[in-house]
Design a protein around this motif. Structure first.
Motif, PDB file in Angstrom:
ATOM      1  N   GLU A   1       6.716  -6.955  18.875  1.00 38.38           N
ATOM      2  CA  GLU A   1       7.438  -8.156  18.455  1.00 38.38           C
ATOM      3  C   GLU A   1       6.713  -9.430  18.871  1.00 38.38           C
ATOM      4  N   GLY A   2       5.513  -9.290  19.460  1.00 34.41           N
ATOM      5  CA  GLY A   2       4.693 -10.449  19.784  1.00 34.41           C
ATOM      6  C   GLY A   2       4.842 -10.999  21.192  1.00 34.41           C
ATOM      7  N   ASP A   3       5.644 -10.351  22.029  1.00 30.71           N
ATOM      8  CA  ASP A   3       5.868 -10.847  23.392  1.00 30.71           C
ATOM      9  C   ASP A   3       4.983 -10.077  24.374  1.00 30.71           C
ATOM     10  N   LEU A   4       3.738 -10.503  24.484  1.00 33.68           N
ATOM     11  CA  LEU A   4       2.774  -9.816  25.346  1.00 33.68           C
ATOM     12  C   LEU A   4       3.189  -9.852  26.813  1.00 33.68           C
ATOM     13  N   GLU A   5       3.643 -10.996  27.289  1.00 30.89           N
ATOM     14  CA  GLU A   5       4.028 -11.108  28.701  1.00 30.89           C
ATOM     15  C   GLU A   5       5.147 -10.119  29.049  1.00 30.89           C
ATOM     16  N   GLN A   6       6.159 -10.052  28.212  1.00 27.04           N
ATOM     17  CA  GLN A   6       7.260  -9.108  28.440  1.00 27.04           C
ATOM     18  C   GLN A   6       6.755  -7.671  28.353  1.00 27.04           C
ATOM     19  N   ALA A   7       5.867  -7.390  27.420  1.00 22.69           N
ATOM     20  CA  ALA A   7       5.314  -6.041  27.273  1.00 22.69           C
ATOM     21  C   ALA A   7       4.576  -5.623  28.537  1.00 22.69           C
ATOM     22  N   VAL A   8       3.750  -6.510  29.064  1.00 19.50           N
ATOM     23  CA  VAL A   8       2.996  -6.179  30.276  1.00 19.50           C
ATOM     24  C   VAL A   8       3.938  -6.036  31.467  1.00 19.50           C
ATOM     25  N   ASN A   9       4.909  -6.944  31.595  1.00 22.31           N
ATOM     26  CA  ASN A   9       5.862  -6.851  32.716  1.00 22.31           C
ATOM     27  C   ASN A   9       6.633  -5.533  32.685  1.00 22.31           C
ATOM     28  N   LEU A  10       7.128  -5.158  31.515  1.00 25.05           N
ATOM     29  CA  LEU A  10       7.856  -3.888  31.393  1.00 25.05           C
ATOM     30  C   LEU A  10       6.932  -2.699  31.638  1.00 25.05           C
ATOM     31  N   GLY A  11       5.702  -2.793  31.148  1.00 26.91           N
ATOM     32  CA  GLY A  11       4.739  -1.720  31.367  1.00 26.91           C
ATOM     33  C   GLY A  11       4.441  -1.524  32.842  1.00 26.91           C
ATOM     34  N   VAL A  12       4.212  -2.610  33.559  1.00 26.52           N
ATOM     35  CA  VAL A  12       3.948  -2.534  35.000  1.00 26.52           C
ATOM     36  C   VAL A  12       5.174  -1.989  35.726  1.00 26.52           C
ATOM     37  N   GLU A  13       6.352  -2.446  35.335  1.00 23.81           N
ATOM     38  CA  GLU A  13       7.597  -1.956  35.950  1.00 23.81           C
ATOM     39  C   GLU A  13       7.747  -0.453  35.725  1.00 23.81           C
ATOM     40  N   GLY A  14       7.424   0.006  34.532  1.00 18.99           N
ATOM     41  CA  GLY A  14       7.517   1.433  34.228  1.00 18.99           C
ATOM     42  C   GLY A  14       6.533   2.274  35.017  1.00 18.99           C
TER      43      GLY A  14
END
Length: 192
Positions: free
Chosen positions: A137-150
């Motif tokens: 959906e274009g939200d790179l920052e959220q994607a990386v934050n969720l990825g790191v959290e996971g």
């Protein structure tokens, strides 16, 4: 186990073949349900169609089986575990709405009223799924934050977690070429 090893090692055609062979001997059991999921996961990664049919077959078979006496047993599949499997398949098929729906449902089902994570392994993958959707959906920052959290903790099956996180890393690199933000995910992936 042969199907799972092939899947996590990127040998998707072999995962499909092993799943189908296993289903032939495990008919009418929870193992067949799990092998249907492994087949669908592999086929999704191969970009094949017919995933809905496999998901429906698995759900129908699961509905015919008694609820497992020990749903924590890795080889037993209950409806909540099937939702977890379905999440992976919808994520790989880029059905973002369904993948998100399953991820949120699995997270909600696995958090106790006091906030304790009852199934950190499932929740970790759900966060990675939500990271895929955020990236798409274009939200790179959220994607990386969720990825790191996971990736941060709780996962016993590091092989499977690395596979999913590597897929996320690859997709983010393709969608956001040259963006340094992705290195946060790569650092967390290396730590796993």
């Amino acid at each position: 186990m042969t199907a799972w090893f092939a899947l996590t090692q990127g040998r998707f055609r072999q995962a499909v073949d092993a799943s189908r062979r296993g289903q032939a001997v495990a008919q009418g059991t929870s193992v067949q349900v799990q092998l249907l999921a492994q087949e669908a996961k592999a086929r999704a990664r191969l970009g094949e169609s017919g995933l809905s049919t496999l998901l429906e077959s698995g759900r129908d078979l699961l509905a015919e089986l008694p609820y497992p006496d020990r749903p924590d047993n890795h080889f037993k599949v209950d409806p909540a575990k099937w939702d977890y499997y379905s999440m992976d398949i919808h994520r790989m098929a880029q059905d973002n709405a369904r993948a998100s729906e399953y991820a949120e449902s699995v997270i909600n089902d696995n958090i106790a009223p006091d906030g304790t994570e009852l199934s950190p392994m499932r929740i970790a993958e759900c966060r990675l799924t939500l990271a895929f959707v955020a990236g798409r959906e274009g939200d790179l920052e959220q994607a990386v934050n969720l990825g790191v959290e996971g990736l941060k903790d709780g996962r016993q099956s590091k092989v499977h977690l690395r596979m999913i996180a590597s897929e996320l890393d690859q997709e983010l690199r393709q969608r956001f070429p040259g963006e340094g933000t992705v290195t946060g995910l790569e650092d967390a992936l290396r730590a796993v």
